[in-house]
Enzyme design. Structure first.
Site, PDB file in Angstrom:
ATOM      1  CD  GLU A 154      -2.929  -1.133   2.336  1.00 18.88           C
ATOM      2  OE1 GLU A 154      -2.854  -0.217   3.174  1.00 18.88           O
ATOM      3  OE2 GLU A 154      -3.782  -2.048   2.390  1.00 18.88           O
ATOM      4  CB  SER A 192       9.301  -3.751   4.008  1.00 20.73           C
ATOM      5  OG  SER A 192      10.077  -3.474   2.865  1.00 20.73           O
ATOM      6  NE  ARG A 244      36.743   1.526 -27.328  1.00 21.45           N
ATOM      7  CZ  ARG A 244      36.669   2.682 -27.964  1.00 21.45           C
ATOM      8  NH1 ARG A 244      36.260   2.697 -29.229  1.00 21.45           N
ATOM      9  NH2 ARG A 244      36.961   3.809 -27.376  1.00 21.45           N
ATOM     10  CD  GLU A 283       8.015 -10.606  -5.561  1.00 17.86           C
ATOM     11  OE1 GLU A 283       7.597  -9.438  -5.454  1.00 17.86           O
ATOM     12  OE2 GLU A 283       7.824 -11.286  -6.580  1.00 17.86           O
ATOM     13  CB  THR A 297      14.371  -3.876   0.760  1.00 16.80           C
ATOM     14  OG1 THR A 297      14.191  -4.154   2.166  1.00 16.80           O
ATOM     15  CG2 THR A 297      13.274  -2.941   0.286  1.00 16.80           C
TER      16      THR A 297
END
Length: 401
Positions: free
Chosen positions: A131, A136, A284, A379, A381
């Site tokens: 929300e 968390s 490169r 899902e 931190t």
């Protein structure tokens, strides 16, 4: 190019599925991903292709029309898809979290009604826990369901729904005080509702509004939205599992699957970043030789490859643990934490190898550089993962006496 991140002990069927998915990624996703991402365009043609391959039913039991495959098979497929474009793996992930929750916790009627259509890709799933004000802290949910006869009335605002607009079924976690006296622990007074809706934006059913897509730094193409419930009426038979108060545990079970998925996504993005870095380093030239011949670049490539291997191994271990029926929150937390952190580091090293060209939108690494940070927060931190890991370690290593 497939030397890294090999998985031992796969069946012939698993290898065949993965080979098919990898071919699809190489031919249908990688060539168009950057262009679609820059336009923030939903990859409908890619999604239709995944539907034809049966990917939406990968983990759904055969009795409901799915392939009945394991979480490991699913995670390895997600790894391949994320290697092509992480947003596509997000479209699959939320669908499977809902399908998994239905398979594990749904009533027989709910399974029979939803799972066959989810396996066919006709019903697309999303789930809604977060929300605007809670982040968390799931226990701080304020969205609420109130019993009214044979229905519940839902009110509140949810945030960060992947597939919020394109989905037709949303598993929504809200508070439900019915049958749970005042003072009940917050996690014991939450319920998951199965909310059917029309795809799109605006009012998608009476009392339910999807305002529109959230504009993001990366993770584009897939729609991320809010969800607003204002007098949304849901019949009692759409309570997941048929009883209130179980929603928190149902969601956490689903999130464990989601964390293995995020770890797999981190592995896939890191693999692609390594492929881009090792390829560019051989194209490169500076000071008369390939930059891959400079020791500084070789050290970077060595570190990148080692991180890809380590993250893949931990992801596979977490998936196999869940498949065995054992508790895997420790392994899933470790895999998610390590894979997302290593992904960020591998992508940044590939970015550095590209030098100034890495900053150009003409090069794929620019897209990966904007996508990788999402894995650090999706899902749960890194900090939440470390809390989970720390608590579980103390359970396992508790001193006696």
């Amino acid at each position: 190019m497939a030397r890294l991140a090999q998985t031992a002990g796969l069946t012939d069927i698993q290898r065949e599925i993965l080979s098919t998915v990898r071919d699809f990624v190489d031919k249908e996703i990688i060539p168009v991903a950057t262009e679609l991402e820059h336009r923030d365009e939903y990859p409908q043609q890619i999604v239709d292709g995944l539907k034809e391959l049966g990917l939406f039913g990968l983990m759904i039991p055969e009795e409901y029309g799915g392939l009945g495959e394991s979480l490991l098979t699913y995670a390895l497929c997600v790894e391949e898809i994320a290697r092509g474009w992480m947003s596509v793996s997000g479209i699959i992930n939320t669908h499977f979290i809902v399908a998994y929750m239905l398979k594990q916790h749904g009533t027989q009627e709910q399974k029979e009604y939803f799972l066959p259509r989810m396996a066919a890709g006709e019903v697309r799933g999303a789930f809604s826990m977060s929300e605007p004000a809670l982040g968390s802290d799931v226990s701080a949910i304020t969205s609420k369901a109130v019993k009214d006869g044979e229905e519940y009335v839902l009110n509140g605002q949810k945030m960060w729904l992947t597939n919020g607009g394109t989905s037709t079924l949303v598993a929504v976690l809200v508070k439900s005080d019915e049958g749970h006296p005042e003072g009940t622990a917050p996690h014991k007074s939450m319920t998951t509702f199965l909310v059917e809706k029309e795809p799109g934006f605006g009012e998608v059913r009476p009392g339910l509004t999807i305002p529109g897509k959230i504009d993001k730094m990366g993770y584009k193409g897939v729609d991320t939205t809010e969800l607003i419930m204002d007098g949304l009426r849901i019949p009692a038979n759409r309570v997941l599992g048929g009883a209130t108060g179980r929603g928190f545990y149902q969601m956490m079970d689903g999130v464990e699957v989601g964390r293995v998925n995020v770890a797999a996504r981190g592995c896939g993005v890191a693999q692609r970043a390594f492929e881009l870095g090792v390829s560019y380093a051989q194209q490169r030239h500076t000071f008369g030789k390939q930059i891959a011949q400079h020791q500084a670049i070789q050290f970077k490539l060595a570190e990148m490859a080692t991180k890809v291997e380590a993250a893949h191994a931990m992801m596979v271990n977490a998936a196999r643990k869940k498949d065995s029926g054992e508790r895997n929150d420790l392994e899933a937390g470790m895999a998610k934490y390590l894979a997302s952190e290593y992904c960020k580091e591998v992508v940044e090293d590939a970015f550095r190898i590209h030098g100034g060209y890495g900053f150009s939108k003409e090069y794929e690494i620019e897209r990966l550089y904007r996508e990788a940070p999402m894995l650090l927060i999706g899902e749960g931190t890194a900090e939440i993962q470390k809390m989970i890991i720390g608590r579980r370690l103390l359970e396992e290593y508790r001193l006696q006496g």
